[in-house]
Design a protein around this motif. Structure first.
Motif, PDB file in Angstrom:
ATOM      1  N   THR A 142       0.835  -1.210   0.000  1.00 31.59           N
ATOM      2  CA  THR A 142       0.000   0.000   0.000  1.00 31.59           C
ATOM      3  C   THR A 142       0.864   1.252   0.000  1.00 31.59           C
ATOM      4  N   ALA A 143       1.883   1.272   0.860  1.00 35.04           N
ATOM      5  CA  ALA A 143       2.781   2.432   0.897  1.00 35.04           C
ATOM      6  C   ALA A 143       3.484   2.636  -0.435  1.00 35.04           C
ATOM      7  N   ALA A 144       3.872   1.535  -1.080  1.00 33.47           N
ATOM      8  CA  ALA A 144       4.539   1.633  -2.377  1.00 33.47           C
ATOM      9  C   ALA A 144       3.621   2.266  -3.420  1.00 33.47           C
ATOM     10  N   PHE A 145       2.339   1.912  -3.382  1.00 32.34           N
ATOM     11  CA  PHE A 145       1.409   2.508  -4.349  1.00 32.34           C
ATOM     12  C   PHE A 145       1.236   4.013  -4.106  1.00 32.34           C
ATOM     13  N   MET A 146       1.330   4.430  -2.875  1.00 35.14           N
ATOM     14  CA  MET A 146       1.275   5.868  -2.614  1.00 35.14           C
ATOM     15  C   MET A 146       2.522   6.565  -3.160  1.00 35.14           C
ATOM     16  N   GLY A 195       8.522  14.681 -14.446  1.00 42.68           N
ATOM     17  CA  GLY A 195       9.964  14.842 -14.296  1.00 42.68           C
ATOM     18  C   GLY A 195      10.592  13.939 -13.267  1.00 42.68           C
ATOM     19  N   SER A 196       9.836  12.962 -12.756  1.00 39.81           N
ATOM     20  CA  SER A 196      10.344  12.130 -11.666  1.00 39.81           C
ATOM     21  C   SER A 196      11.475  11.206 -12.097  1.00 39.81           C
ATOM     22  N   GLY A 197      11.407  10.682 -13.321  1.00 35.25           N
ATOM     23  CA  GLY A 197      12.449   9.793 -13.791  1.00 35.25           C
ATOM     24  C   GLY A 197      12.340   8.394 -13.198  1.00 35.25           C
ATOM     25  N   TYR A 198      13.372   7.582 -13.447  1.00 35.72           N
ATOM     26  CA  TYR A 198      13.358   6.183 -13.042  1.00 35.72           C
ATOM     27  C   TYR A 198      13.480   5.959 -11.534  1.00 35.72           C
ATOM     28  N   PRO A 199      14.234   6.759 -10.768  1.00 34.27           N
ATOM     29  CA  PRO A 199      14.390   6.464  -9.332  1.00 34.27           C
ATOM     30  C   PRO A 199      13.065   6.313  -8.587  1.00 34.27           C
ATOM     31  N   GLY A 211       2.660   9.429  -6.445  1.00 35.85           N
ATOM     32  CA  GLY A 211       3.351  10.713  -6.421  1.00 35.85           C
ATOM     33  C   GLY A 211       4.265  10.956  -7.610  1.00 35.85           C
ATOM     34  N   VAL A 212       4.276  10.049  -8.580  1.00 33.19           N
ATOM     35  CA  VAL A 212       5.127  10.220  -9.770  1.00 33.19           C
ATOM     36  C   VAL A 212       4.654  11.424 -10.579  1.00 33.19           C
ATOM     37  N   GLU A 213       5.613  12.199 -11.072  1.00 34.34           N
ATOM     38  CA  GLU A 213       5.332  13.326 -11.957  1.00 34.34           C
ATOM     39  C   GLU A 213       6.112  13.130 -13.252  1.00 34.34           C
ATOM     40  N   ASP A 259      -1.337  11.162 -15.227  1.00 33.67           N
ATOM     41  CA  ASP A 259      -2.620  11.311 -14.533  1.00 33.67           C
ATOM     42  C   ASP A 259      -3.342   9.970 -14.432  1.00 33.67           C
ATOM     43  N   GLY A 260      -3.368   9.225 -15.547  1.00 32.05           N
ATOM     44  CA  GLY A 260      -4.036   7.931 -15.541  1.00 32.05           C
ATOM     45  C   GLY A 260      -3.335   6.926 -14.636  1.00 32.05           C
ATOM     46  N   MET A 261      -1.993   6.898 -14.689  1.00 32.60           N
ATOM     47  CA  MET A 261      -1.244   5.935 -13.889  1.00 32.60           C
ATOM     48  C   MET A 261      -1.372   6.229 -12.398  1.00 32.60           C
ATOM     49  N   THR A 262      -1.316   7.483 -12.017  1.00 31.36           N
ATOM     50  CA  THR A 262      -1.409   7.800 -10.589  1.00 31.36           C
ATOM     51  C   THR A 262      -2.812   7.531 -10.047  1.00 31.36           C
ATOM     52  N   THR A 263      -3.840   7.752 -10.869  1.00 27.86           N
ATOM     53  CA  THR A 263      -5.199   7.410 -10.442  1.00 27.86           C
ATOM     54  C   THR A 263      -5.335   5.911 -10.240  1.00 27.86           C
ATOM     55  N   ALA A 264      -4.755   5.134 -11.150  1.00 22.92           N
ATOM     56  CA  ALA A 264      -4.769   3.672 -10.999  1.00 22.92           C
ATOM     57  C   ALA A 264      -4.011   3.253  -9.745  1.00 22.92           C
ATOM     58  N   ALA A 265      -2.902   3.939  -9.439  1.00 23.08           N
ATOM     59  CA  ALA A 265      -2.107   3.606  -8.250  1.00 23.08           C
ATOM     60  C   ALA A 265      -2.888   3.873  -6.974  1.00 23.08           C
ATOM     61  N   ILE A 266      -3.629   4.964  -6.935  1.00 21.64           N
ATOM     62  CA  ILE A 266      -4.453   5.264  -5.756  1.00 21.64           C
ATOM     63  C   ILE A 266      -5.526   4.199  -5.567  1.00 21.64           C
TER      64      ILE A 266
END
Length: 511
Positions: free
Chosen positions: A344-348, A356-360, A352-354, A470-477
């Motif tokens: 669950t924490a990992a999905f949060m 400009g976040s990149g691979y890390p 938070g990916v943006e 936007d789509g990926m972060t909504t799926a992650a939530i």
């Protein structure tokens, strides 16, 4: 070995490594073609629907048949089922490599799924039968869990390497020698075991469960493509509901049920199986999304993207091993709740990916989610297998396998649908290119906008990348909410270690 006696320690571990090689092959075959789709399209010119079934045919047949084959495996012999599964996988993979038409590839992938359905329950059943001692069984199941996860998650790495250096056919050919070696090794070192001679196969139960799960998995796979409320999808869901209800009624009334329903009502079986399904929902849906993210947004090649998903496999293996001391000291509940909390924490983190976040950022998600999922998989699998009678280990394995398979398939379908629905709403801002709507999908949009003049290309590609994020972060939530619910379910409903029942090896009765 036919259910009595225990083989020598060296042979037991040798047999465990052999069956783990089978589960590695199964996991690899599940995902190895994911990165070969562009080469397939250039060579055989399949339609988009055919491409989907080349990839998904394996999952459909495996998910639909695995519960039924678990019951058959206990009857015909676990080593025999394992060898037969490898033979079917190898033969149909060779057919796929020689295919000249898309329909031949679809049939080959379905055949490989049928072989995997024979093989999968046998692997875990053999491991559990080899190690009646709880401590050794936990180690063996942790090894099985780690190998299964590594196989599935290294499929894109192996597939990317094979496609870039050879061709898409290599993704099929790789199965053939591995299957042959596995068959020879199994015949040499894996002892045979089966249910007592008096055990009968519930033929009607096998048919109803297979048809019901096939309809359910088909509906899950087709929902994002045809629409969740389309007539075909709703008909498939209704058919699955009718067949599975009929299966449940038959199991409650039959004299020799394939799946004793009181077994599922045991919290250690029902709750653990559901937790495994929800964990798979999150993890495999996320693997699908981050593979697209690595290629479409971060610009990696298929091989580079596959290589960058490997840390999740490593973390999963480490997490499975880390669950062992917790299992021994605290029982199954602690590692399962802790593991689901980490997922669950990992999905949060992923939410938070943006742009400009990149691979890390993606790497951190993989390490935390993989470690947590490994803990859940090892503890949950041990819980299910420890709660079933020793003469029905393949049934316990098939319950474990079927729930995880359906959860993984549903995770890809639901999270993929969320990605499409959310991102498509933003793509109307993009222009049309070459007479095609640039916003058909995010990846199409990124490909098409790459042809624009330099003066506007970056702007429109930024829009496409932001739409994907936007789509990926909504799926992650959404996935975080699912895995959090699973953690609460386990914390509330799973009995403590002191309350867990066990089966005696001599009588097969709960004590």
């Amino acid at each position: 070995m036919t259910g009595q006696g225990v083989a020598a320690p060296t042979r037991r571990w040798a047999a465990t490594f052999v069956v783990c090689s089978g589960i590695f092959l199964l996991g690899m075959d599940f995902t190895v073609l994911n990165v070969a789709v562009p080469d397939l399209q250039r060579d055989l010119r399949p339609s988009m629907a055919q491409v989907q079934w080349i990839v998904d045919g394996y999952a459909l047949v495996l998910g639909g048949m695995v519960l039924a084959t678990g019951a058959i495996t206990d009857h015909i012999g676990r080593r025999r089922s394992f060898v037969a599964g490898l033979a079917v996988c190898g033969a149909t993979a060779a057919w796929g490599a020689l295919a000249h038409q898309p329909w031949q590839l679809i049939a080959a992938r379905g055949g490989m799924g049928a072989g995997a359905a024979l093989l999968m329950p046998a692997t875990l059943s053999i491991v559990t039968t080899l190690f009646p001692e709880p401590a050794l069984r936990r180690r063996a199941i942790a090894l099985w869990t780690a190998t299964a996860g590594v196989g599935g998650m290294t499929g894109p790495v192996i597939g990317g390497w094979l496609v870039e250096r050879f061709s898409w056919q290599a993704g099929f050919w790789i199965t053939v020698p591995l299957a042959v070696v596995g068959i020879v090794a199994a015949l040499l070192v894996v002892p045979e075991s089966r249910a007592p001679r008096g055990h009968r196969v519930d033929v009607l139960g096998v048919v109803l469960s297979a048809l019901g799960l096939l309809a359910l998995v088909w509906a899950i796979i087709e929902s994002p493509v045809r629409g969740w409320t389309s007539a075909e999808v709703l008909t498939a869901y209704a058919t699955a509901a009718v067949l599975l209800t009929a299966f449940a009624v038959w199991q409650s009334r039959g004299r020799h049920p394939m799946l004793p329903l009181p077994l599922l009502r045991r919290p250690r079986v029902g709750v653990s199986a559901l937790a495994l399904a929800l964990m798979s929902f999150g993890l495999y849906g996320a693997l699908f999304l981050i593979t697209l993210h690595l290629q479409g947004v971060l610009g990696y090649s298929p091989w580079q993207a596959g290589l960058r998903t490997f840390p999740m496999a490593v973390a999963l293996a480490v997490g499975a091993g880390a669950a062992l001391p917790l299992l021994a000291r605290h029982g199954e509940k602690v590692p399962m709740v802790a593991g689901l909390g980490l997922v669950t924490a990992a999905f949060m983190v992923l939410a938070g990916v943006e742009t400009g976040s990149g691979y890390p950022h993606v790497l951190l998600f993989q390490l935390v989610a993989g470690f947590g999922a490994g803990m859940v998989a090892a503890a949950g699998t041990d819980t299910v297998m420890g709660a079933v009678p020793p003469d029905r280990t393949a049934l316990g394995s098939s319950i474990n396998d079927a729930t995880r398979q359906v959860g993984a398939t549903l995770g890809v379908a639901v999270q993929g649908s969320i990605l499409t629905a959310v991102s498509t709403a933003r793509l109307h801002e993009l222009p049309e290119l070459a007479g095609q709507p640039a916003g058909h999908t995010v990846l199409d949009a990124l490909s098409l906008t790459a042809r624009l003049p330099d003066t506007v290309r970056d702007h429109y590609q930024d829009i496409a990348r932001e739409a994907f994020i936007d789509g990926m972060t909504t799926a992650a939530i959404t996935a975080a909410a699912v895995t959090l619910a699973a953690a609460v379910l386990v914390a509330v409903r799973l009995p403590s270690a002191a309350a867990k029942p066990s089966y005696t090896r001599s009588s097969g009765r709960c004590g």
